[in-house]
Design an enzyme around this catalytic site. Sequence first.
Site, mmCIF file in Angstrom:
data_model
loop_
_atom_site.group_PDB
_atom_site.id
_atom_site.type_symbol
_atom_site.label_atom_id
_atom_site.label_comp_id
_atom_site.label_asym_id
_atom_site.label_seq_id
_atom_site.Cartn_x
_atom_site.Cartn_y
_atom_site.Cartn_z
ATOM 1 N N ALA A 96 -6.104 5.378 5.515
ATOM 2 C CA ALA A 96 -6.964 6.029 6.018
ATOM 3 C C ALA A 96 -8.233 6.528 5.143
ATOM 4 C CB ALA A 96 -5.977 7.410 6.487
ATOM 5 N N PHE B 268 -8.028 1.255 11.494
ATOM 6 C CA PHE B 268 -6.817 1.872 12.104
ATOM 7 C C PHE B 268 -6.892 2.240 13.524
ATOM 8 C CE2 PHE B 268 -3.250 4.930 11.918
ATOM 9 C CZ PHE B 268 -2.241 4.058 11.278
ATOM 10 N N ARG C 10 -7.959 -1.848 8.577
ATOM 11 C CA ARG C 10 -9.345 -1.204 8.102
ATOM 12 C C ARG C 10 -9.657 -0.488 9.419
ATOM 13 N NH1 ARG C 10 -12.953 -4.053 3.684
ATOM 14 N NH2 ARG C 10 -13.948 -1.995 2.908
ATOM 15 N N GLN D 102 0.802 -1.189 0.047
ATOM 16 C CA GLN D 102 -0.040 0.012 -0.138
ATOM 17 C C GLN D 102 0.810 1.231 0.072
ATOM 18 O OE1 GLN D 102 -2.574 -2.146 3.190
ATOM 19 N NE2 GLN D 102 -3.197 0.188 2.902
ATOM 20 N N GLU E 193 -12.718 2.670 5.032
ATOM 21 C CA GLU E 193 -13.035 2.037 6.288
ATOM 22 C C GLU E 193 -14.157 2.166 7.112
ATOM 23 O OE1 GLU E 193 -9.205 4.423 6.951
ATOM 24 O OE2 GLU E 193 -8.496 2.700 8.148
ATOM 25 N N PHE F 99 -5.802 -4.287 3.215
ATOM 26 C CA PHE F 99 -6.522 -4.002 4.664
ATOM 27 C C PHE F 99 -5.852 -3.461 5.633
ATOM 28 C CE2 PHE F 99 -8.496 -7.841 2.126
ATOM 29 C CZ PHE F 99 -9.784 -7.107 1.801
ATOM 30 N N GLU G 160 0.738 -1.723 4.682
ATOM 31 C CA GLU G 160 1.057 -0.084 4.764
ATOM 32 C C GLU G 160 2.363 -0.185 5.245
ATOM 33 O OE1 GLU G 160 -1.987 2.423 6.860
ATOM 34 O OE2 GLU G 160 -0.470 3.818 7.157
ATOM 35 N N ARG H 226 -5.927 6.908 16.791
ATOM 36 C CA ARG H 226 -7.251 7.003 16.289
ATOM 37 C C ARG H 226 -8.387 6.219 17.092
ATOM 38 N NH1 ARG H 226 -9.532 7.668 11.185
ATOM 39 N NH2 ARG H 226 -7.647 8.576 10.602
HETATM 40 N N1 MTE Z 1 -11.241 -2.739 -0.279
HETATM 41 C C1 MTE Z 1 -10.454 -4.028 -0.587
HETATM 42 N N2 MTE Z 1 -11.245 -4.540 -1.887
HETATM 43 N N3 MTE Z 1 -9.502 -4.326 -0.560
HETATM 44 C C2 MTE Z 1 -8.650 -3.801 0.410
HETATM 45 O O1 MTE Z 1 -7.490 -4.204 0.917
HETATM 46 N N4 MTE Z 1 -8.566 -1.994 2.345
HETATM 47 C C3 MTE Z 1 -9.395 -1.044 3.174
HETATM 48 C C4 MTE Z 1 -10.462 -0.280 2.114
HETATM 49 N N5 MTE Z 1 -11.114 -1.272 1.288
HETATM 50 C C5 MTE Z 1 -9.255 -2.584 0.976
HETATM 51 C C6 MTE Z 1 -10.304 -2.229 0.647
HETATM 52 C C7 MTE Z 1 -8.518 -0.141 3.783
HETATM 53 S S1 MTE Z 1 -7.878 -0.687 4.967
HETATM 54 C C8 MTE Z 1 -8.331 1.244 3.400
HETATM 55 S S2 MTE Z 1 -7.345 2.386 4.237
HETATM 56 C C9 MTE Z 1 -9.053 1.625 2.048
HETATM 57 O O2 MTE Z 1 -9.578 0.824 1.333
HETATM 58 C C10 MTE Z 1 -7.878 2.201 1.350
HETATM 59 O O3 MTE Z 1 -8.086 2.656 -0.051
HETATM 60 P P1 MTE Z 1 -9.003 3.974 -0.353
HETATM 61 O O4 MTE Z 1 -8.209 5.190 0.607
HETATM 62 O O5 MTE Z 1 -8.778 4.245 -1.649
HETATM 63 O O6 MTE Z 1 -10.447 3.908 -0.124
HETATM 64 N N1 HPA Z 2 -4.876 6.055 9.038
HETATM 65 C C1 HPA Z 2 -4.232 4.966 8.288
HETATM 66 N N2 HPA Z 2 -2.886 4.981 8.297
HETATM 67 C C2 HPA Z 2 -2.230 5.825 9.015
HETATM 68 C C3 HPA Z 2 -2.819 6.799 9.747
HETATM 69 C C4 HPA Z 2 -4.297 6.917 9.925
HETATM 70 O O1 HPA Z 2 -4.569 7.791 10.644
HETATM 71 N N3 HPA Z 2 -1.823 7.751 10.098
HETATM 72 C C5 HPA Z 2 -0.525 7.316 9.583
HETATM 73 N N4 HPA Z 2 -0.908 6.214 8.900
HETATM 74 MO MO1 MOS Z 3 -6.028 1.255 6.025
HETATM 75 S S1 MOS Z 3 -6.032 0.517 7.756
HETATM 76 O O1 MOS Z 3 -5.926 2.861 6.493
HETATM 77 O O2 MOS Z 3 -4.595 0.815 5.397
#
Ligand code: MTE
Ligand code: HPA
Ligand code: MOS
Length: 803
Positions: A530, A363, A361, A216, A732, A247, A251, A329
């Site tokens: 995030a 966090f 997801r 990520q 999330e 997920f 990260e 968080r």
């Molecule tokens: N959806 C799918 N299909 N696969 C993933 O790994 N990760 C989640 C969410 N949805 C995830 C997902 C998490 S932890 C985050 S932070 C966000 O997607 C990240 O993507 P975005 O910021 O584009 O929503």
């Molecule tokens: N969310 C997800 N990832 C992060 C954050 C947060 O607030 N801060 C640092 N990494």
């Molecule tokens: Mo999502 S836990 O912020 O990668």
Amino acid sequence: MTTKAKASESQTIEAGNLVSVQRPIRHDSAAKHVSGEAIYIDDMNEPVGTLHVVPGWDRNTVCGRLISLDLDAVRATPGVVAVITADDVPGTNDCSSAAGDDPVMAKEEISFFGQVVFAVVATTREIASKAARKAVFDVEAYQPLLTQEDAAANDSMVLPDYQFRRGDPEAGLAGADRKLDGTFRIGGQEHFYLEGQVAFAMPQEDLGMQVYSSTQHPTEIQHTVAKVLGVPDALVNAEVRRMGGGFGGKESQANQWAALAAIAARVTAKPCKLRLDRDDDMIMTGKRHDFRVNWQVGFGANGLIRATDIAFQARCGYSADLSLGVNDRTMFHADSSYFYPDAVIRSRRLKTNTCSNTAFRGFGGPQGMITAEKMVECIAISLGEDALTIRKRNFYTEERNVTPYGMPVEEHEVLHDIVAQLEASSDYWVRREKVRDFNKHNAVLKKGLALTPVKFGISFTLKHLNQAGALVHLYTDGSVQLNHGGTEMGQGLYTKVAQIVSEELGVNLDKIRITATDTSKVPNTAPTAASSGTDLNGMAAKIAARTIKDRLIAHLAEQHDCPPEAIFFRDDKVVVADETFSMAQIAREAHMARIQLSDAGYYATPMITWDRESTTGRPFFYFAYGAACSEVTIDTMTGEMIVNRVDLLHDVGHSLNPAIDIGQIEGGFVQGMGWLTTEELVWDEKGRLRTHAPSTYKIPTASDIPDDFRVRLYEGKGNPQDTVYRSKAVGEPPVMLANAVFCAIHDAVANVAPGFIPDLNAPATPEEILRAVRLMRDQAHRAAETAVKPPVKAPVDPEGAPA
Ligand code: MTE
Ligand code: HPA
Ligand code: MOS
């Protein structure tokens, strides 16, 4: 040279209507995901000479001092090309995000069961894997610290304690009419991404390294690989086209595998691939933080909360990783949607000899919010009131709208509206009566019902991460290449950003080539995390597209001697006053006139002023809201549970893509439900993870989806903040819609002996439900024997009474 279109044709292209965004466009890789044609790292053609890396570890040690390590038998295995240890790291032996406490390979000390000590590089993965087991370790074992209790008793922390405080919570608690307290345990969660951790490193000339990583955070892969190789960042390039899920687990924790692959590639001068075995992946990588929470709440006879004292103890594992942000968080979400006039929210970040827990997801937010919901369920039981009534009474309002950390809840009316709409559409009060009736007539089966809110802060709480870049190229045939700092993990980010560029440039989606995230195209990126991927990268891409368009408009206005307002872009065409041209024509002509057709857009989120030191300022650009209503049935003889019906109403502002957003809401909810009901991580008394395969760790499957599952997007006024097309982040927040399932189970258990408060922890597995049910019956029996009434006046029914 140019073909003039008739005026009537140009009029069919209207200005002002959105054509690409706010439509249920399917994920750009949907068909490829199903057919298997989507290329993940392990699907890439391997160059001749590719070697395979498998990490080696001591299966007999949880923690201890490494006295000696005999790798002769490993080295002697036919097919083994190299064996690497900490001594072979050319640069710094660290793969942490910031703290410097994550060795790529342990050197003197082993800190947890599963820590990597060496790596085998061989001609096949199977050979490397078998050879790795031949290592002979001599370790002086230490007594491990495993639980929150162990760590707290030893003041063992990865990071200092931290707290938010408002008003005088001690006086508030002392002066409140009623008081409740308890200890609540919240389990962790394994990410169970379908594609495990994987990296492929290819050595380049001049000590350069090209790394493909399922991450990520490509920029951190670049930095980590440069650091372990001891070369400047500019010599390393990280690329990722897609992940099979992240997920949060990729990260920071993709770093180690990329580092190992790169070190192996440097040592052998061959392309080296590392794909973790699933069991190793589950044992070695961090998970959602599990918590122990001590809570106290003071409230009035009407259930209005007066003061809270909430003390979070998180098991962080052996290193800091992302635990600072995660635990912050948790604290930011300890209010859920409720106003706490006086509050202290405390956080301890405990260091244990277990894997280093990480982003997952939400966090840390889910753990904060479920604590608040548990507290409210208990208040309601103690007053003999419906939990929904108590929830609504404590919601943020116009007068009571400031969180314990000082940020105003500006959209409290959205929260009220969503809950009111769901209350009506789920038929909450009618079903409450039916549940009551069912419980009256059933001694063994008990039903529970809950309607819970979601309010989730959107932005990285580390301010500098709230920025993004994008690179847009318009070619002279009218086609477009799009690149940005965000990564695709299945969430549909690439599709949404392509929609945004399509909208802005008036180029159809099939003309836009989405390209892999690459640190050589867009540098210095934040992780895709995030939930801010679209907010950040979508805006950066929009800005880039807008810049290219503005250059074309200025050029065309001059060429055609018309006002800029008379020029617009739609459907691969450009309308200039009463003439219509193809985008290809315009691009070609602009190029001949030496107009730049490429741009690097940049965006930084406004309004974020959070200062962690002084606990003041605004951490979030805005909040995303939602609400969920769940009905469950438990079997009080076996602890089994089924979810009968779920209604979700979720706020994504003006949805950029309703199909993808609904998918995120359904997926997030089910993932949250798994965390709170079936997914249980078990470490044995020695500190070894016993649940390291799908045979012992139960994630939700198709059969766990509620039979009656109703999911809707909230139709409101859009995001009041100036986000891309007034959308809201969706990744999330839906995880926390699953709090309704936990609360419904809590409600069902409470119905076993009305008036008594259940001791139910998360996850509410059948074993945990059964334990809580038995405690309820014990309480009721004891009360009956001593003729003590339940702590509160509650409707006691002969048929519903304890068996
Ligand atoms: N959806 C799918 N299909 N696969 C993933 O790994 N990760 C989640 C969410 N949805 C995830 C997902 C998490 S932890 C985050 S932070 C966000 O997607 C990240 O993507 P975005 O910021 O584009 O929503
Ligand atoms: N969310 C997800 N990832 C992060 C954050 C947060 O607030 N801060 C640092 N990494
Ligand atoms: Mo999502 S836990 O912020 O990668």
